[in-house]
Design a protein around this motif. Structure first.
Motif, mmCIF file in Angstrom:
data_model
loop_
_atom_site.group_PDB
_atom_site.id
_atom_site.type_symbol
_atom_site.label_atom_id
_atom_site.label_comp_id
_atom_site.label_asym_id
_atom_site.label_seq_id
_atom_site.Cartn_x
_atom_site.Cartn_y
_atom_site.Cartn_z
ATOM 1 N N SER A 111 0.834 -1.205 0.000
ATOM 2 C CA SER A 111 0.000 0.000 0.000
ATOM 3 C C SER A 111 0.867 1.253 0.000
ATOM 4 N N GLY A 112 1.948 1.221 0.782
ATOM 5 C CA GLY A 112 2.869 2.353 0.786
ATOM 6 C C GLY A 112 3.514 2.569 -0.571
ATOM 7 N N LEU A 113 3.881 1.478 -1.238
ATOM 8 C CA LEU A 113 4.461 1.576 -2.580
ATOM 9 C C LEU A 113 3.425 2.077 -3.589
ATOM 10 N N GLY A 114 2.190 1.609 -3.445
ATOM 11 C CA GLY A 114 1.122 2.069 -4.323
ATOM 12 C C GLY A 114 0.874 3.558 -4.184
ATOM 13 N N SER A 115 0.946 4.049 -2.962
ATOM 14 C CA SER A 115 0.753 5.483 -2.735
ATOM 15 C C SER A 115 1.872 6.289 -3.384
ATOM 16 N N PHE A 116 3.095 5.789 -3.271
ATOM 17 C CA PHE A 116 4.244 6.460 -3.874
ATOM 18 C C PHE A 116 4.106 6.487 -5.396
ATOM 19 N N PHE A 117 3.675 5.378 -5.971
ATOM 20 C CA PHE A 117 3.552 5.276 -7.424
ATOM 21 C C PHE A 117 2.492 6.231 -7.959
ATOM 22 N N LEU A 118 1.274 6.220 -7.381
ATOM 23 C CA LEU A 118 0.199 7.053 -7.905
ATOM 24 C C LEU A 118 0.516 8.535 -7.718
ATOM 25 N N PHE A 119 1.063 8.895 -6.570
ATOM 26 C CA PHE A 119 1.398 10.295 -6.310
ATOM 27 C C PHE A 119 2.412 10.800 -7.327
ATOM 28 N N ASN A 120 3.425 9.976 -7.614
ATOM 29 C CA ASN A 120 4.469 10.418 -8.532
ATOM 30 C C ASN A 120 4.076 10.254 -9.996
ATOM 31 N N LEU A 121 3.095 9.405 -10.275
ATOM 32 C CA LEU A 121 2.546 9.357 -11.619
ATOM 33 C C LEU A 121 1.872 10.693 -11.940
ATOM 34 N N TRP A 122 1.153 11.218 -10.965
ATOM 35 C CA TRP A 122 0.533 12.535 -11.155
ATOM 36 C C TRP A 122 1.608 13.626 -11.214
ATOM 37 N N ASN A 123 2.658 13.497 -10.406
ATOM 38 C CA ASN A 123 3.767 14.443 -10.490
ATOM 39 C C ASN A 123 4.383 14.444 -11.887
ATOM 40 N N PHE A 124 4.502 13.256 -12.483
ATOM 41 C CA PHE A 124 5.078 13.135 -13.818
ATOM 42 C C PHE A 124 4.217 13.869 -14.841
ATOM 43 N N VAL A 125 2.899 13.706 -14.737
ATOM 44 C CA VAL A 125 1.982 14.400 -15.644
ATOM 45 C C VAL A 125 2.136 15.908 -15.497
ATOM 46 N N GLU A 126 2.172 16.384 -14.251
ATOM 47 C CA GLU A 126 2.327 17.813 -14.020
ATOM 48 C C GLU A 126 3.675 18.319 -14.510
ATOM 49 N N ALA A 127 4.724 17.529 -14.282
ATOM 50 C CA ALA A 127 6.063 17.929 -14.708
ATOM 51 C C ALA A 127 6.131 18.075 -16.223
ATOM 52 N N GLN A 128 5.507 17.142 -16.953
ATOM 53 C CA GLN A 128 5.522 17.210 -18.414
ATOM 54 C C GLN A 128 4.763 18.425 -18.923
ATOM 55 N N GLN A 129 3.685 18.771 -18.252
ATOM 56 C CA GLN A 129 2.936 19.962 -18.631
ATOM 57 C C GLN A 129 3.772 21.222 -18.412
ATOM 58 N N ILE A 130 4.485 21.259 -17.282
ATOM 59 C CA ILE A 130 5.326 22.418 -16.987
ATOM 60 C C ILE A 130 6.466 22.528 -17.986
ATOM 61 N N ILE A 131 7.117 21.390 -18.262
ATOM 62 C CA ILE A 131 8.236 21.385 -19.212
ATOM 63 C C ILE A 131 7.781 21.840 -20.591
ATOM 64 N N SER A 132 6.605 21.377 -21.022
ATOM 65 C CA SER A 132 6.062 21.799 -22.318
ATOM 66 C C SER A 132 5.787 23.297 -22.324
ATOM 67 N N GLY A 133 5.268 23.790 -21.215
ATOM 68 C CA GLY A 133 5.007 25.224 -21.114
ATOM 69 C C GLY A 133 6.274 26.048 -21.171
ATOM 70 N N LEU A 134 7.318 25.577 -20.504
ATOM 71 C CA LEU A 134 8.606 26.274 -20.547
ATOM 72 C C LEU A 134 9.174 26.278 -21.964
ATOM 73 N N ILE A 192 -1.147 18.475 1.385
ATOM 74 C CA ILE A 192 -1.324 17.061 1.726
ATOM 75 C C ILE A 192 -1.332 16.232 0.441
ATOM 76 N N ALA A 193 -0.611 15.110 0.461
ATOM 77 C CA ALA A 193 -0.523 14.250 -0.731
ATOM 78 C C ALA A 193 -1.752 13.356 -0.815
ATOM 79 N N HIS A 194 -2.876 13.921 -1.228
ATOM 80 C CA HIS A 194 -4.138 13.178 -1.241
ATOM 81 C C HIS A 194 -4.108 12.000 -2.202
ATOM 82 N N LEU A 195 -3.438 12.151 -3.344
ATOM 83 C CA LEU A 195 -3.385 11.040 -4.297
ATOM 84 C C LEU A 195 -2.561 9.880 -3.755
#
Length: 252
Positions: free
Chosen positions: A99-122, A225-228
């Protein structure tokens, strides 16, 4: 009191408390920089953080920091012993850490999506994220000035910088998995919630918590808070409990 708690739950609580004391009173903030879970594509990420972030909690120096570990350990104390006795040591350990690993994965999957959006914007502004990346390292001592001159460029640069430097920490994801498994195995159990005058069955309460967590995580209104991460832990806990429920007594 601790002698009456099953050994796995008891040891997890003790380890969390010991790590919290060491991190806050002896090695602050170095342990937070080393053991908290940074975005995997951040200069601050280390492989062991996938596990160690589960034993880190908000510093007591921060507002409400002590309540973070207190609430998590109380929740684990409330739900963990029953599940440990029901599932047995091995399954319970698998549940907790998966469960702890699952939380890390989903949270950072969303981070990856946000990071790609930011990088594209830059990139659309003629800027490069590679300029920000090394400056986001915790131990970076150089000039933090960036080449962005527009308001939008400065905003995106700040967002990327913050994403690379902001870790997730706490046992909440693993504990949400425990709570979700409890709700799956004992759906008609009733629990009392603060400010609600009557007990609520967990099979009704858990979906509400998950939906609210998804909304807060996706909307960005999470208040730090890391809700995801909570959602990721709950999904893994629910899935494992569903699998084990059919053969619980055959393989226990």
């Amino acid at each position: 009191m601790f002698n009456n708690i099953p050994p796995i739950t008891r040891n997890i609580i003790i380890i969390n408390i010991v790590v919290y004391l060491i991190a806050n009173f002896f090695y602050y903030p170095s342990l937070y920089n080393t053991l908290s879970g940074f975005y995997p594509f951040s200069p601050n990420f280390k492989s062991w953080q996938i596990i160690t972030h589960m034993f880190m909690h908000a510093p007591f120096r921060e507002p409400g920091g002590f309540m973070h570990i207190l609430f998590n350990m109380f929740t684990l104390f409330s739900f963990g012993p029953i599940l440990e006795q029901t599932l047995g040591d091995k399954k319970y350990l698998i549940l907790y850490f998966a469960s702890g690993l699952g939380s890390f994965f989903l949270f950072n999957l969303w981070n990856f999506v946000e990071a790609q959006q930011i990088i594209s914007g830059l990139q659309s502004l003629g800027l490069s994220a590679s300029e920000i990346y090394p400056k986001a390292a915790i131990d970076y001592l150089g000039d933090l000035k960036i080449s962005a001159t527009t308001v939008e460029g400065q905003k995106l640069s700040s967002q990327y910088y913050t994403l690379l430097r902001s870790p997730m920490l706490g046992a909440s994801g693993a504990i949400f998995g425990v709570v979700a498994a409890f709700a799956t195995l004992y759906p008609d159990s009733k629990i009392g919630i603060m400010f609600i005058p009557v007990p609520i069955k967990v099979k009704y309460l858990l979906p509400i918590i998950v939906v609210v967590s998804v909304y807060l995580g996706v909307s960005g209104n999470g208040g730090g808070i890391a809700h995801l991460a909570h959602v990721g832990g709950a999904l893994v806990g629910w899935l494992l409990a569903r699998i084990w429920k059919k053969h619980l007594y055959r393989f226990n």
